[in-house]
Motif scaffolding. Structure first.
Motif, PDB file in Angstrom:
ATOM      1  N   ALA A  11    -104.467  65.628 -45.365  1.00 53.65           N
ATOM      2  CA  ALA A  11    -103.518  66.719 -45.425  1.00 53.65           C
ATOM      3  C   ALA A  11    -102.232  66.311 -44.748  1.00 53.65           C
ATOM      4  O   ALA A  11    -102.241  65.663 -43.714  1.00 53.65           O
ATOM      5  N   PRO A  12    -101.049  66.682 -45.315  1.00 56.35           N
ATOM      6  CA  PRO A  12     -99.791  66.279 -44.727  1.00 56.35           C
ATOM      7  C   PRO A  12     -99.534  67.021 -43.440  1.00 56.35           C
ATOM      8  O   PRO A  12    -100.022  68.112 -43.206  1.00 56.35           O
ATOM      9  N   TRP A 137     -99.688  53.291 -50.878  1.00 54.36           N
ATOM     10  CA  TRP A 137    -100.299  54.102 -51.925  1.00 54.36           C
ATOM     11  C   TRP A 137    -100.684  53.186 -53.089  1.00 54.36           C
ATOM     12  O   TRP A 137     -99.830  52.622 -53.764  1.00 54.36           O
ATOM     13  N   VAL A 138    -101.994  53.015 -53.312  1.00 51.59           N
ATOM     14  CA  VAL A 138    -102.477  52.040 -54.279  1.00 51.59           C
ATOM     15  C   VAL A 138    -103.607  52.643 -55.101  1.00 51.59           C
ATOM     16  O   VAL A 138    -104.121  53.724 -54.813  1.00 51.59           O
ATOM     17  N   GLU A 139    -104.034  51.908 -56.107  1.00 55.16           N
ATOM     18  CA  GLU A 139    -105.186  52.293 -56.923  1.00 55.16           C
ATOM     19  C   GLU A 139    -106.463  51.750 -56.274  1.00 55.16           C
ATOM     20  O   GLU A 139    -106.555  50.567 -55.953  1.00 55.16           O
ATOM     21  N   GLY A 312     -90.165  52.108 -48.558  1.00 59.02           N
ATOM     22  CA  GLY A 312     -90.060  53.160 -47.557  1.00 59.02           C
ATOM     23  C   GLY A 312     -91.192  54.167 -47.694  1.00 59.02           C
ATOM     24  O   GLY A 312     -92.249  53.874 -48.270  1.00 59.02           O
ATOM     25  N   THR A 313     -90.979  55.344 -47.162  1.00 56.00           N
ATOM     26  CA  THR A 313     -92.007  56.379 -47.172  1.00 56.00           C
ATOM     27  C   THR A 313     -91.711  57.435 -48.226  1.00 56.00           C
ATOM     28  O   THR A 313     -90.588  57.549 -48.723  1.00 56.00           O
ATOM     29  N   GLY A 314     -92.735  58.198 -48.571  1.00 55.77           N
ATOM     30  CA  GLY A 314     -92.591  59.259 -49.560  1.00 55.77           C
ATOM     31  C   GLY A 314     -93.739  60.235 -49.442  1.00 55.77           C
ATOM     32  O   GLY A 314     -94.490  60.237 -48.464  1.00 55.77           O
ATOM     33  N   SER A 321     -98.297  62.185 -46.856  1.00 57.57           N
ATOM     34  CA  SER A 321     -97.228  61.301 -46.421  1.00 57.57           C
ATOM     35  C   SER A 321     -97.699  59.861 -46.636  1.00 57.57           C
ATOM     36  O   SER A 321     -98.724  59.461 -46.089  1.00 57.57           O
ATOM     37  N   ILE A 322     -96.955  59.086 -47.422  1.00 61.76           N
ATOM     38  CA  ILE A 322     -97.430  57.774 -47.845  1.00 61.76           C
ATOM     39  C   ILE A 322     -96.334  56.724 -47.701  1.00 61.76           C
ATOM     40  O   ILE A 322     -95.159  57.035 -47.489  1.00 61.76           O
TER      41      ILE A 322
END
Length: 358
Positions: A11-12, A137-139, A312-314, A321-322
């Motif tokens: 959870a963010p 953030w990956v598969e 960067g982040t996103g 938050s990734i």
């Protein structure tokens, strides 16, 4: 920051309670520990008789993957040449991960808190270490997109290996998992480390002041140095740079004549990490000693560090938050892993280049 206690989702959250911050503060310190497994394996070639019994007592785990999982192709070296060796280094701030009363084969349900991949070059003259930020953030095969550190929670070490393999585009040969408790003892076992600190700061943990310039760290101060992120505008990114500076200094100390010629110091260093360590079944003493012989001329200046490139982040579609991988630049990283030229790629990187420029 996110709450990673639930393997299936995070959870963010932009703020968190103090205990959560402290947990986050522990995590990437473990980045500084994993490479020592390899360095101590090299040292084992120097003190075989003294370390063989202890090394063989280390917990072992299988990393055999499900045959249904897709993997990058294995490198096929030319006749008479070596293939590069890639070693996955994982850290966790959970003591349970290396509890000697637990079964290493059952490891899952936690998130790896620090991730690095070290490549030994085909000529065995270079060791290059790439940090992978845990929120990339990956598969993850069978689970869809998620943070890269969730793989071990979903499917144990075999799935973590598979996920990192697909991220770097190359096979992982060996794995080492360490926990936080070995950190201070390792630092003190080598008599402390001296490094150049680029950014003056005060650490939240311990309240230590670190001026810019040369600083000497014992176990307690080293812990404060590598844990801090809140003192920096770019947070985790500067922390990763500090950890790499520390680890390079530590590697130089481990591989120095002062340490290699001291059987007592070698044994003390390995004993400090042994209770908190798990290795894959293939990384036995014979393999470590053979590598140590092949890499007998390696010194601290032959070790390079960098962080995998990101945008960067996103925020993910489900609100997490990734960290966003820079897949265009990662294609170059993957080619370097396949070709055994990661050291050449690392030479093109500078502090801060893990973030987009401009």
């Amino acid at each position: 920051m996110t709450d990673d206690r639930n393997p299936a989702s995070s959870a963010p959250g932009r703020t968190g309670a103090a205990p959560r911050r402290m947990r986050r503060g522990l995590r990437n310190t473990l980045i500084t520990l994993g490479v020592l497994v390899m360095l101590l394996g090299i040292a084992a070639g120097v003190a075989y008789a003294l370390l063989s019994s202890s090394y063989n007592e280390v917990q072992r785990v299988s990393i055999t993957q499900d045959p249904a999982l897709e993997r990058p192709a294995a490198v096929q070296p030319a006749p008479g040449e070596h293939a590069p060796i890639n070693i996955l280094l994982l850290g966790s701030d959970s003591r349970e991960t290396t509890d000697p009363t637990a079964k290493a084969a059952d490891l899952r349900g936690f998130r790896s808190d620090a991730i690095m991949v070290a490549q030994i070059s085909p000529d065995r003259q270079h060791l290059t270490v790439m940090s992978i930020m845990r929120d990339n953030w990956v598969e993850i095969q069978g689970y869809g997109e998620a943070k890269i550190n969730a793989a071990v929670a979903f499917g144990g070490l075999p799935l973590a290996v598979n996920t990192v393999e697909n991220f770097i585009g190359a096979r992982i040969d060996h794995v080492a998992l360490v926990d936080f408790e070995s950190f201070k003892g390792l630092t003190d076992a080598v008599g402390g480390v001296t490094l150049h600190n680029d950014v003056a700061f005060t650490s939240l943990h311990g309240g230590f002041d670190f001026p810019a310039g040369e600083v000497t760290l014992n176990g307690e101060r080293a812990l404060g140095f590598v844990r801090e992120r809140y003192a920096f505008a770019d947070g985790d990114y500067q922390r990763a740079r500090n950890q790499q500076a520390y680890l390079k200094a530590l590697a130089q100390k481990v591989l120095s004549a002062e340490t290699l010629r001291s059987p007592g110091r070698l044994v003390d260093t390995f004993q400090a990490v042994k209770p908190h360590l798990i290795l894959d079944e293939g990384l036995n003493l014979g393999t470590a000693v053979a590598l140590g012989y092949d890499m007998r001329d390696l010194r601290g200046d032959d070790i390079e560090f960098f962080t995998s490139p990101t945008l960067g982040t996103g925020t993910s579609a489900d609100g997490q938050s990734i960290v966003l991988p820079d897949w265009a630049e990662m294609a170059k990283v993957q080619a370097a892993f396949q070709n055994g030229t990661l050291n050449e790629y690392a030479a093109t990187r500078t502090p801060g280049s893990e973030l987009p420029q401009g």
